[in-house]
Design an enzyme around this catalytic site. Structure first.
Site, PDB file in Angstrom:
ATOM      1  N   LYS A 158       0.806  -1.213   0.000  1.00 21.40           N
ATOM      2  CA  LYS A 158       0.000   0.000   0.000  1.00 21.40           C
ATOM      3  C   LYS A 158       0.844   1.269   0.000  1.00 21.40           C
ATOM      4  O   LYS A 158       1.899   1.329   0.660  1.00 21.40           O
ATOM      5  CB  LYS A 158      -0.917   0.009   1.233  1.00 21.40           C
ATOM      6  CG  LYS A 158      -1.910  -1.136   1.277  1.00 21.40           C
ATOM      7  CD  LYS A 158      -2.981  -0.999   0.219  1.00 21.40           C
ATOM      8  CE  LYS A 158      -4.066  -2.046   0.401  1.00 21.40           C
ATOM      9  NZ  LYS A 158      -5.171  -1.841  -0.548  1.00 21.40           N
ATOM     10  N   GLU A 214      -2.183   0.550  -8.704  1.00 21.43           N
ATOM     11  CA  GLU A 214      -3.628   0.356  -8.502  1.00 21.43           C
ATOM     12  C   GLU A 214      -4.294   1.610  -7.946  1.00 21.43           C
ATOM     13  O   GLU A 214      -3.833   2.174  -6.956  1.00 21.43           O
ATOM     14  CB  GLU A 214      -3.818  -0.819  -7.538  1.00 21.43           C
ATOM     15  CG  GLU A 214      -5.274  -1.194  -7.249  1.00 21.43           C
ATOM     16  CD  GLU A 214      -5.361  -2.514  -6.497  1.00 21.43           C
ATOM     17  OE1 GLU A 214      -4.565  -3.438  -6.806  1.00 21.43           O
ATOM     18  OE2 GLU A 214      -6.207  -2.634  -5.598  1.00 21.43           O
ATOM     19  N   GLU A 240     -12.246  -1.957  -7.880  1.00 19.72           N
ATOM     20  CA  GLU A 240     -12.719  -2.899  -6.852  1.00 19.72           C
ATOM     21  C   GLU A 240     -14.032  -2.493  -6.203  1.00 19.72           C
ATOM     22  O   GLU A 240     -14.745  -3.345  -5.682  1.00 19.72           O
ATOM     23  CB  GLU A 240     -11.644  -3.050  -5.770  1.00 19.72           C
ATOM     24  CG  GLU A 240     -11.407  -1.764  -4.981  1.00 19.72           C
ATOM     25  CD  GLU A 240     -10.186  -1.847  -4.077  1.00 19.72           C
ATOM     26  OE1 GLU A 240      -9.097  -2.125  -4.601  1.00 19.72           O
ATOM     27  OE2 GLU A 240     -10.333  -1.646  -2.864  1.00 19.72           O
ATOM     28  N   HIS A 290     -10.355  -8.411  -7.403  1.00 23.61           N
ATOM     29  CA  HIS A 290     -10.082  -7.972  -6.043  1.00 23.61           C
ATOM     30  C   HIS A 290     -10.869  -8.878  -5.110  1.00 23.61           C
ATOM     31  O   HIS A 290     -12.047  -9.134  -5.336  1.00 23.61           O
ATOM     32  CB  HIS A 290     -10.551  -6.516  -5.895  1.00 23.61           C
ATOM     33  CG  HIS A 290     -10.435  -5.965  -4.509  1.00 23.61           C
ATOM     34  ND1 HIS A 290     -11.445  -6.055  -3.578  1.00 23.61           N
ATOM     35  CD2 HIS A 290      -9.428  -5.289  -3.896  1.00 23.61           C
ATOM     36  CE1 HIS A 290     -11.066  -5.453  -2.465  1.00 23.61           C
ATOM     37  NE2 HIS A 290      -9.840  -4.982  -2.629  1.00 23.61           N
TER      38      HIS A 290
HETATM   39 MG    MG Z   1      -7.119  -1.770  -4.039  1.00 24.08          MG
END
Ligand code: MG
Length: 372
Positions: A158, A214, A240, A290
């Site tokens: 992330k 992403e 997602e 996802h």
């Molecule tokens: Mg994501």
């Protein structure tokens, strides 16, 4: 094939050590399981996610009274109707009815959908990189390194929740420690504007193992996605949280993404999810579902990949990976399905081909008390 009974199982697990992404820290993991039983005794399981009190009340007062006595073979009509009320509940009901229909036909879900094309599906290890510890970068590196020893060749980490320089220092350290061993996807959870997102390009120029970037931008900024796609040297992925195939169709028609990432639990039923996955093939775009939020929905994402035509003719790359949550989440263990060296072998028994561990599930039943 009449629906006679629906049991519900709200599950809650309080995290001892919260973890998170650009959207904040997770203090708990929850999931809502349902089991539909027909008058002839066939059972099918479904899963969804939302605020548990909402789901408990919604099923008790509206969905269960509506569904009891209905025909399982009215699957499409039932899921369409419930999808207008609460699309996440429709996803759960769609799973349960699909399992019942496959079992009634004495087929696996993949056979019932027309036959399996891929017996093995690659997965990537998905992380929530942030903790409230000061040395969160070291913690993230240790976490990723530990999982790589289990054989995952791909990981997702992330960014977007810290200052850009801090996030870039994290990825640089990750590259230095494990970059030679794995592909790395980077997920910003819609945190940036174009000007910030393009600042990653200087880093990307130095790395050949970036799988994709992403959701760098809010997903409704289509023209910005197109600009970014023509600027960056790595694939752009997203979607997602979208709930309708038409939303993906717009992204595809506009050429905004390289990889679409529908989620079984966020779309109103398996029909919408599978339609979306198939759209990727019509557009020659990758589909990498996802599935961070559920173990049963992840299984259905695996079934969908297993029955989807190939994306590429390149050796070892004919089907895209799906997400595998490797964070502290006991719900993953409720079915006996684990990747081996980053690959999952699709269960091929009747129905979903695996048993849900109901004894273990009982340990996580939510008692109606406060979440934390
Ligand atoms: Mg994501």
């Amino acid at each position: 094939m009449i629906i006679e009974k629906i049991d519900t199982y709200p599950l809650l697990y309080r995290l001892k050590n919260p973890y998170g992404d650009a959207n904040g820290y997770k203090k708990y993991r929850s999931c809502f399981m349902i089991r539909i039983t027909t008058a002839s005794g066939i059972e099918g399981w479904g899963e969804c996610i939302d605020w548990l009190p909402t789901l408990v009340d919604g099923f008790k007062h509206r969905l269960i009274p509506y569904l009891i006595g209905k025909k399982v073979t009215s699957h499409t009509q039932l899921v369409t109707t419930i999808g207008k009320w609460h699309q996440r509940s429709a996803a759960a009901i769609s799973m349960a009815l699909t399992e019942i229909l496959a079992k009634q036909s004495k087929l696996s879900v993949c056979e019932w959908w027309g036959g399996i094309l891929h017996h093995h599906i690659p997965v990537y290890a998905s992380f929530q990189s942030y903790t409230d510890q000061e040395k969160w970068i070291n913690h993230s590196l240790d976490l990723v390194e530990g999982v790589i020893h289990e054989g995952y060749p791909m990981v997702k980490v992330k960014v977007g929740g810290k200052k850009l320089q801090e996030d870039q220092a994290h990825i640089q350290a990750l590259q230095a420690r494990i970059g030679h061993q794995v592909g790395i996807a980077i997920d910003a959870n819609q945190s940036y504007d174009v000007a910030t997102a393009v600042q990653w390009e200087r880093q990307f120029q130095n790395w050949s193992n970036i799988l994709w970037l992403e959701e760098p931008l809010p997903m409704d900024h289509l023209s910005d996605y197109k600009t970014l796609r023509s600027t960056l040297s790595v694939p752009l992925a997203g979607g997602e949280n979208l709930i309708k195939p038409i939303q993906f169709l717009t992204l595809l028609a506009d050429g905004a993404l390289d990889i679409i990432q529908p989620d079984v639990m966020h779309m109103a039923g398996l029909g919408a999810f599978r339609d979306t996955a198939k759209l990727s093939r019509y557009y020659g775009i990758r589909c990498s579902p996802h599935c961070f939020d559920g173990f049963l929905s992840r299984l259905y994402a695996l079934f969908t990949q297993a029955t989807l035509g190939q994306w590429s003719k390149m050796e070892g790359e004919n089907i895209e990976p799906i997400e595998w949550d490797v964070m502290d989440n006991p719900f993953t263990t409720l079915i006996p399905l684990r990747p081996q060296n980053g690959v999952v072998t699709i269960p091929e028994g009747i129905g979903i081909g695996v048993e849900i561990d109901q004894e273990k599930m009982k340990a996580y039943l939510w008692d109606g008390s406060r979440y934390w």
